[in-house]
Design a protein around this motif. Sequence first.
Motif, short mmCIF file in Angstrom:
data_model
loop_
_atom_site.label_atom_id
_atom_site.label_comp_id
_atom_site.label_asym_id
_atom_site.label_seq_id
_atom_site.Cartn_x
_atom_site.Cartn_y
_atom_site.Cartn_z
N ALA A 30 14.73 10.04 -3.09
CA ALA A 30 13.40 10.16 -2.48
C ALA A 30 13.48 10.00 -0.97
CB ALA A 30 12.45 9.13 -3.09
N LYS A 31 14.30 9.05 -0.51
CA LYS A 31 14.43 8.82 0.93
C LYS A 31 15.16 9.97 1.62
CE LYS A 31 12.39 4.81 0.95
NZ LYS A 31 11.08 4.64 1.62
N ILE A 32 16.18 10.54 0.97
CA ILE A 32 16.89 11.69 1.55
C ILE A 32 15.93 12.85 1.75
CG2 ILE A 32 18.63 13.45 1.04
CD1 ILE A 32 20.30 11.27 -0.28
N LYS A 33 15.05 13.05 0.76
CA LYS A 33 14.06 14.12 0.87
C LYS A 33 13.04 13.80 1.96
CE LYS A 33 10.64 16.65 -1.89
NZ LYS A 33 10.01 16.79 -3.22
N LYS A 34 12.59 12.55 2.01
CA LYS A 34 11.57 12.17 2.98
C LYS A 34 12.07 12.34 4.42
CE LYS A 34 9.14 8.10 4.76
NZ LYS A 34 8.96 6.64 4.65
N TYR A 35 13.30 11.88 4.69
CA TYR A 35 13.83 11.90 6.04
C TYR A 35 14.58 13.22 6.36
CZ TYR A 35 12.72 6.91 5.95
OH TYR A 35 12.08 5.71 5.84
N GLN A 36 14.64 14.11 5.35
CA GLN A 36 15.32 15.40 5.52
C GLN A 36 16.76 15.21 6.01
OE1 GLN A 36 12.68 17.59 8.12
NE2 GLN A 36 11.34 18.18 6.43
N ILE A 37 17.45 14.31 5.34
CA ILE A 37 18.85 14.03 5.70
C ILE A 37 19.73 15.14 5.18
CG2 ILE A 37 20.77 12.41 5.39
CD1 ILE A 37 18.65 10.19 5.15
N ILE B 42 0.87 -1.18 0.00
CA ILE B 42 0.00 0.00 0.00
C ILE B 42 0.90 1.22 0.00
CG2 ILE B 42 -1.80 1.27 1.25
CD1 ILE B 42 -2.60 -1.40 2.55
N LYS B 43 0.71 2.10 -0.99
CA LYS B 43 1.63 3.23 -1.17
C LYS B 43 0.91 4.55 -0.91
CE LYS B 43 4.51 0.90 -4.63
NZ LYS B 43 5.78 0.96 -3.90
N ASP B 44 1.66 5.49 -0.37
CA ASP B 44 1.20 6.86 -0.22
C ASP B 44 2.28 7.76 -0.80
OD1 ASP B 44 0.11 9.27 0.47
OD2 ASP B 44 0.43 9.07 2.62
N GLU B 45 2.02 8.27 -2.03
CA GLU B 45 3.00 9.09 -2.74
C GLU B 45 4.33 8.34 -2.87
OE1 GLU B 45 3.30 12.87 -0.88
OE2 GLU B 45 1.30 13.51 -1.48
N ASN B 46 4.25 7.11 -3.40
CA ASN B 46 5.43 6.27 -3.67
C ASN B 46 6.16 5.82 -2.41
OD1 ASN B 46 5.10 6.32 -6.49
ND2 ASN B 46 6.12 8.31 -6.60
N ILE B 47 5.55 6.00 -1.25
CA ILE B 47 6.15 5.52 0.00
C ILE B 47 5.31 4.33 0.48
CG2 ILE B 47 6.68 6.06 2.41
CD1 ILE B 47 7.00 8.99 1.52
N ASN B 48 5.95 3.21 0.80
CA ASN B 48 5.23 2.03 1.28
C ASN B 48 4.79 2.25 2.72
OD1 ASN B 48 5.89 0.75 -1.18
ND2 ASN B 48 7.86 0.09 -0.35
N VAL B 49 3.49 2.27 2.94
CA VAL B 49 2.98 2.52 4.29
C VAL B 49 2.27 1.30 4.87
CG1 VAL B 49 2.72 4.99 3.89
CG2 VAL B 49 0.82 3.46 3.36
N GLY B 50 2.11 0.25 4.08
CA GLY B 50 1.45 -0.94 4.59
C GLY B 50 1.39 -2.00 3.52
N ALA B 51 0.62 -3.06 3.79
CA ALA B 51 0.48 -4.14 2.81
C ALA B 51 -0.86 -4.82 3.01
CB ALA B 51 1.62 -5.15 2.95
#
Length: 416
Positions: free
Chosen positions: A407-414, A43-52
């Motif tokens: 995408a992950k760098i942006k998501k986690y604000q690294i 289950i995706k929310d804006e290309n992020i896996n949030v569940g299954a």
Amino acid sequence: MGKSITETFPNLGLEEVVRTGVVLNNVPKLIGETQSLITVLPIKDENINVGAICKITYQGLIQLQGALQKVNKLEQQITYYQKKLNEIRGTKYSLADIIGDSQPIRRAKTEALAASRSRSTVLLLGESGTGKELFAHGIHAASQQTGMFVQVNCAAIPNELLESDFFGYAEGSFTGAKKGGKKGKFAMAQNGTLFLDEIGDMPLELQTKMLRVLQEKEYEPIGSNQIVQLDTKIIAATNQNLERLIAEGKFREDLYYRLNIMRIEIPHLRERMEDMPDIVDSIIFHLNQFGFHLNGITHSSLTKLLNYDWPGNIRELQNLLERAANLTQNHYIDIEQLPDSIHARLHVYNEQPEHQLSTPKKITSESYISSMEKTEKELIQTALQEAGGNKSQASRILGASRTWLYAKIKKYQIME
């Protein structure tokens, strides 16, 4: 029930699907005494896996098996006729034989199809076992070339035979020459495709002559004064770093630029793990065509394959599954048939650096997703540190694509 789904059903692979986004489609699994088929979708929310979401099928499997057998027979017929058509042109594969729908492999297949539409030279780059030969066959099969597909392994031909093997020779051109002369690879591939595999191992002397052929579009057989006009598509492939070979004086820079027109980088298996279930199904299908009687692979075995880093890529996967097919007793590839290397060498996704190892925690009040994201962020930060901030290197360390990393760098604000 007030319980975590991962505790109640620990072997369904829900965590794997949430973590990797890989779809599990009709994977056989024994739940208690009941044979079942497991399908797990992310289950995706804006290309992020949030569940299954998980579907378990345990009724009507006999009817389903009959339908699948009919489909398999139709696929076998299609494969037979496609094989006959390809044999006429000297190829064994088409671009349709390249399994997968991940972004990296879709990009490579799109570029290969574009390369097939012209006579431009193609350079295939990729690790050993990624399928460069399959791509070369596929490009020729999709092209308008009417001639044959001719393959040459530049690392396997003795140096003293290389020139005559490529250019051929006229009768009486040297002692021991065949009566009537000999056609070289260029002549055999006229109006077709010449595939130069392991181009990085071609001797420098032959590189010079090859460059002239590519520049002038003509060649002269040994011992002949007849100029032959070249009408052949050239595809070259290597798993070596040609830029490094140029710096070491082992590869001609001008030949590199002549070859490097349609450059296609074949992704390694680590970069497209979401294709793993489809690739495994395809290999099992072909194993059954060669006399095995496999019904599939168990869920636990597929999970192990998804956690391995595959230094030998698809070739290693093919060998591993064929070995398991020889060992299985119940027509399913199970975890017992997998070699020790699969258990010992896990994918970096499931490994923390040694200095971060800690006692495993049972997820209670903290949600699974929050725990997963925390671990994922720490792994990305560690990889970036090890790579000195180089994102391309960090993505290779993580075994993931650069798009995923950005995408992950942006998501986690690294902080970069």
